[in-house]
Design an enzyme around this catalytic site. Structure first.
Site, PDB file in Angstrom:
ATOM      1  N   CYS A   1     -11.009   3.672   0.230  1.00 45.81           N
ATOM      2  CA  CYS A   1      -9.545   3.602   0.467  1.00 45.81           C
ATOM      3  C   CYS A   1      -9.087   2.939   1.478  1.00 45.81           C
ATOM      4  CB  CYS A   1      -9.110   5.345   0.819  1.00 45.81           C
ATOM      5  SG  CYS A   1      -7.552   5.555   1.225  1.00 45.81           S
TER       6      CYS A   1
ATOM      7  N   CYS B   1      -4.767  -1.224  -2.136  1.00 46.48           N
ATOM      8  CA  CYS B   1      -4.683   0.105  -2.134  1.00 46.48           C
ATOM      9  C   CYS B   1      -5.420   0.153  -3.364  1.00 46.48           C
ATOM     10  CB  CYS B   1      -3.189   0.634  -2.296  1.00 46.48           C
ATOM     11  SG  CYS B   1      -3.185   2.350  -3.073  1.00 46.48           S
ATOM     12  N   ASN B   2      -6.708   0.865  -3.048  1.00 39.76           N
ATOM     13  CA  ASN B   2      -7.736   1.134  -4.169  1.00 39.76           C
ATOM     14  C   ASN B   2      -6.947   1.878  -5.290  1.00 39.76           C
ATOM     15  OD1 ASN B   2     -10.787   0.552  -3.019  1.00 39.76           O
ATOM     16  ND2 ASN B   2      -9.319   0.918  -1.446  1.00 39.76           N
ATOM     17  N   THR B   3      -6.211   2.817  -4.958  1.00 41.22           N
ATOM     18  CA  THR B   3      -5.731   4.000  -5.654  1.00 41.22           C
ATOM     19  C   THR B   3      -4.644   3.103  -6.874  1.00 41.22           C
ATOM     20  OG1 THR B   3      -5.671   5.470  -4.104  1.00 41.22           O
ATOM     21  CG2 THR B   3      -4.556   6.172  -6.187  1.00 41.22           C
TER      22      THR B   3
ATOM     23  N   ASP C   1       0.825  -1.290  -0.049  1.00 41.22           N
ATOM     24  CA  ASP C   1       0.007   0.177  -0.036  1.00 41.22           C
ATOM     25  C   ASP C   1       0.864   1.106  -0.120  1.00 41.22           C
ATOM     26  OD1 ASP C   1      -2.298   1.752   0.301  1.00 41.22           O
ATOM     27  OD2 ASP C   1      -2.029   1.856   2.456  1.00 41.22           O
ATOM     28  N   SER C   2       0.280   2.492  -0.216  1.00 44.83           N
ATOM     29  CA  SER C   2       1.015   3.733  -0.330  1.00 44.83           C
ATOM     30  C   SER C   2       1.449   3.998   1.198  1.00 44.83           C
ATOM     31  CB  SER C   2       0.225   4.782  -0.764  1.00 44.83           C
ATOM     32  OG  SER C   2      -0.771   4.841   0.268  1.00 44.83           O
TER      33      SER C   2
ATOM     34  N   GLU D   1      -1.475   8.864   7.884  1.00 39.18           N
ATOM     35  CA  GLU D   1      -0.273   8.430   7.753  1.00 39.18           C
ATOM     36  C   GLU D   1       0.652   8.934   9.163  1.00 39.18           C
ATOM     37  OE1 GLU D   1       1.789   6.527   5.795  1.00 39.18           O
ATOM     38  OE2 GLU D   1      -0.004   5.699   5.168  1.00 39.18           O
TER      39      GLU D   1
ATOM     40  N   HIS E   1      -7.020   3.205   3.698  1.00 38.32           N
ATOM     41  CA  HIS E   1      -6.839   3.903   5.157  1.00 38.32           C
ATOM     42  C   HIS E   1      -7.944   4.275   5.772  1.00 38.32           C
ATOM     43  CE1 HIS E   1      -2.901   4.689   3.224  1.00 38.32           C
ATOM     44  NE2 HIS E   1      -2.508   5.228   4.182  1.00 38.32           N
TER      45      HIS E   1
ATOM     46  N   TYR F   1      -0.786   8.445  -2.648  1.00 38.92           N
ATOM     47  CA  TYR F   1      -0.652   8.079  -3.867  1.00 38.92           C
ATOM     48  C   TYR F   1      -1.917   8.841  -4.710  1.00 38.92           C
ATOM     49  CZ  TYR F   1       2.251   3.682  -3.646  1.00 38.92           C
ATOM     50  OH  TYR F   1       3.385   3.164  -3.410  1.00 38.92           O
TER      51      TYR F   1
HETATM   52  N1  DGL Z   1      -4.624   3.672   0.609  1.00 40.50           N
HETATM   53  C1  DGL Z   1      -4.882   3.901  -0.418  1.00 40.50           C
HETATM   54  C2  DGL Z   1      -6.100   3.572  -1.082  1.00 40.50           C
HETATM   55  O1  DGL Z   1      -6.583   2.607  -0.678  1.00 40.50           O
HETATM   56  C3  DGL Z   1      -3.938   4.988  -1.071  1.00 40.50           C
HETATM   57  C4  DGL Z   1      -4.099   6.418  -0.149  1.00 40.50           C
HETATM   58  C5  DGL Z   1      -3.344   7.252  -0.704  1.00 40.50           C
HETATM   59  O2  DGL Z   1      -2.216   7.242  -0.743  1.00 40.50           O
HETATM   60  O3  DGL Z   1      -3.733   8.369  -1.384  1.00 40.50           O
HETATM   61  O4  DGL Z   1      -6.501   4.092  -2.158  1.00 40.50           O
END
Ligand code: DGL
Length: 262
Positions: free
Chosen positions: A183, A73-75, A10-11, A151, A185, A42
């Site tokens: 997301c 990570c969805n992104t 993940d990011s 974070e 997070h 990300y």
């Molecule tokens: N945790 C990530 C997601 O699911 C990325 C969040 C990010 O780094 O912007 O999208």
């Protein structure tokens, strides 16, 4: 091969919400987790940058012998998974906002989606919404600023509440009964969200579905770890290891966290 680790990236710390679901479902699997916190968020990066970072993370996990990669990570999933699947040999599991179950269950036919800009602007997100949410009003909001606060470990902070209040208002005004956390997070914001949302709004994320899919693909490829021993877990971060550990404080098993540049 069966004893090789499941690789997860993940990011940053958010994908530990997915790691927890995977570990709960498959406690005998060994895992390696990469938190690319140095490059978070990300969600504000271009598709090309997200792709490059996803390739880099994949290469690190493959060098460590991972048998499957979970893009937690969805992104990264919505911007890079097609490329990763086409260019690397191992199976990949991705995560996308849980639009489909929310659309199926919504009575008000109005669903809110909180996700990053990178996810909401991706082609994959749009095709999923078009295919699985016909007749449903989807209210999208970019969760700008939330990932950097998470974070820093500030999940219950006043700053988070101020942003959430702003992002949820238009959704509540339009009568959502489901809020999709798009997301990895954001599950860490559930305690705050529960305080802010009326009981009529259900919160939904894709964590359990991703764990089930990971197990199904391991089974299908005859890669499931058949050992009775508890799995070994290695977390790598290129950010703050103390913050990483704070997101793992309740996992109840041994793990190690190492700071590493990648
Ligand atoms: N945790 C990530 C997601 O699911 C990325 C969040 C990010 O780094 O912007 O999208």
């Amino acid at each position: 091969m069966k004893g090789s680790p499941v690789g997860i990236f993940d990011s940053g710390v958010g994908g530990t919400s997915i790691w927890k679901e995977i570990h709960q479902l498959m406690p005998n699997e060994n895992t390696i987790y990469l938190a690319d916190s140095k490059n978070a968020p990300y969600g504000e990066k271009s598709e090309k940058e997200i792709l490059q970072l996803s390739i880099k993370n994949t290469q690190v996990l493959l060098e460590k012998g991972c048998k499957i990669i979970v893009v937690a990570c969805n992104t990264a999933t919505t911007n890079a998974i097609d490329f990763l699947r086409a260019n690397f040999e191992v199976p990949f599991i991705g995560i996308e906002p849980a639009i489909k179950p929310a659309a199926l269950q919504s009575r008000s036919k109005t669903v809110g989606v909180l996700a990053t800009k990178g996810t909401l602007t991706s082609k994959l997100f749009h095709s999923t919404s078009e295919n699985h949410a016909r007749g449903i009003t989807i209210i999208e909001r970019e969760g700008t600023g939330l990932v950097p606060l998470i974070e820093q470990g500030k999940t219950g902070s006043e700053e988070v509440e101020v942003l959430l209040r702003q992002y949820l208002r238009p959704m509540l005004d339009q009568g959502i009964d489901y809020l999709v956390l798009g997301c990895t997070h954001y599950p860490y914001l559930i305690p705050v969200l529960k305080k802010m949302l009326p009981d009529t709004v259900q919160i939904i994320d894709s964590g359990q579905a991703v764990a089930r899919q990971t197990k199904a693909i391991l089974q299908k490829n005859d890669m499931l770890n058949t050992s009775n021993l508890p799995g070994k877990h290695q977390f790598y971060t290129n950010g703050d290891s103390q913050i990483m550990k704070s997101f793992l404080k309740d996992v109840g098993v041994d793990f190690s966290v190492e700071t590493k540049s990648f």
